[in-house]
Design a protein around this motif. Structure first.
Motif, PDB file in Angstrom:
ATOM      1  N   THR A 188      -4.910  -2.821  10.170  1.00 34.04           N
ATOM      2  CA  THR A 188      -3.627  -3.078   9.667  1.00 34.04           C
ATOM      3  C   THR A 188      -2.650  -3.002  10.843  1.00 34.04           C
ATOM      4  OG1 THR A 188      -4.552  -2.582   7.453  1.00 34.04           O
ATOM      5  CG2 THR A 188      -1.998  -2.606   8.001  1.00 34.04           C
TER       6      THR A 188
ATOM      7  N   THR B 137       1.441  -2.499  10.804  1.00 31.63           N
ATOM      8  CA  THR B 137       2.384  -1.994  10.086  1.00 31.63           C
ATOM      9  C   THR B 137       3.685  -2.108  10.573  1.00 31.63           C
ATOM     10  OG1 THR B 137       1.034  -0.804   8.636  1.00 31.63           O
ATOM     11  CG2 THR B 137       3.386  -0.449   8.463  1.00 31.63           C
TER      12      THR B 137
ATOM     13  N   PRO C  29       8.212  -0.120   4.753  1.00 32.09           N
ATOM     14  CA  PRO C  29       7.044  -0.560   5.875  1.00 32.09           C
ATOM     15  C   PRO C  29       6.391  -1.697   5.239  1.00 32.09           C
ATOM     16  CG  PRO C  29       7.049   1.693   5.330  1.00 32.09           C
ATOM     17  CD  PRO C  29       7.941   1.238   4.567  1.00 32.09           C
ATOM     18  N   THR C  30       5.895  -2.520   6.039  1.00 32.92           N
ATOM     19  CA  THR C  30       5.366  -4.002   5.818  1.00 32.92           C
ATOM     20  C   THR C  30       3.968  -3.779   6.385  1.00 32.92           C
ATOM     21  OG1 THR C  30       7.322  -4.826   5.539  1.00 32.92           O
ATOM     22  CG2 THR C  30       5.628  -6.408   5.770  1.00 32.92           C
ATOM     23  N   PRO C  31       2.833  -4.062   5.813  1.00 36.29           N
ATOM     24  CA  PRO C  31       1.672  -4.177   6.174  1.00 36.29           C
ATOM     25  C   PRO C  31       1.191  -5.546   6.389  1.00 36.29           C
ATOM     26  CG  PRO C  31       1.427  -3.517   4.134  1.00 36.29           C
ATOM     27  CD  PRO C  31       2.704  -3.468   4.282  1.00 36.29           C
TER      28      PRO C  31
END
Length: 144
Positions: free
Chosen positions: A73, A75, A83-85
């Motif tokens: 992943t 992030t 936070p954007t995975p």
């Protein structure tokens, strides 16, 4: 036993991205974009990005590539946002593609080696229209 083998392979996965390690820069029309990735250590890679537009404050972003329950992943940590995975999807050797179809933009983050350079891009749909940004970074310094 099989679970232990899969777990060991997953932890080692970021080592396959060691070609991303180092400091990279791209300049176009007075805009300077820099990205630095630390070499994999303990199953994690950490990165930082900075974009400088003439006459405006620099924009910074921090990134990690880790092994998570969903898989490898990427992030993104952008100021003012959660936070954007983005989870890895199958890609060619020497490249890494991460997707998050639920994110507004981008939905895809991509890296690949292109000769001595690092090519990167983001793609997706914004405002109902396809949108893409791509960078060909030149090495600023070798990985430590």
């Amino acid at each position: 036993m099989m679970l232990a083998i899969l777990a060991a392979a997953a932890v080692a996965a970021p080592a396959d991205l060691s070609w991303m390690a180092g400091s990279w820069a791209y300049e176009k029309d007075g805009v300077v974009t820099r990205e630095t990735w630390l070499a994999p250590l303990g199953g994690t890679m950490s990165g930082a990005g900075q974009t400088n537009l003439p006459g405006k404050p620099a924009r910074s972003e921090f990134m990690t590539i880790t092994v998570a329950p969903a898989g490898l992943t990427f992030t993104a940590y952008v100021d003012g946002q959660a936070p954007t995975p983005f989870v890895a999807v199958p890609s060619d050797p020497g490249s890494a593609v991460f997707e998050n179809r639920a994110h507004d933009f981008p939905q895809r983050v991509m890296y690949r080696r292109c000769g001595e350079n690092l090519c990167a891009g983001i793609e997706g749909v914004a405002g109902g229209k396809p949108r893409a940004e791509h960078w060909t970074y030149s090495r600023v310094s070798a990985p430590e």
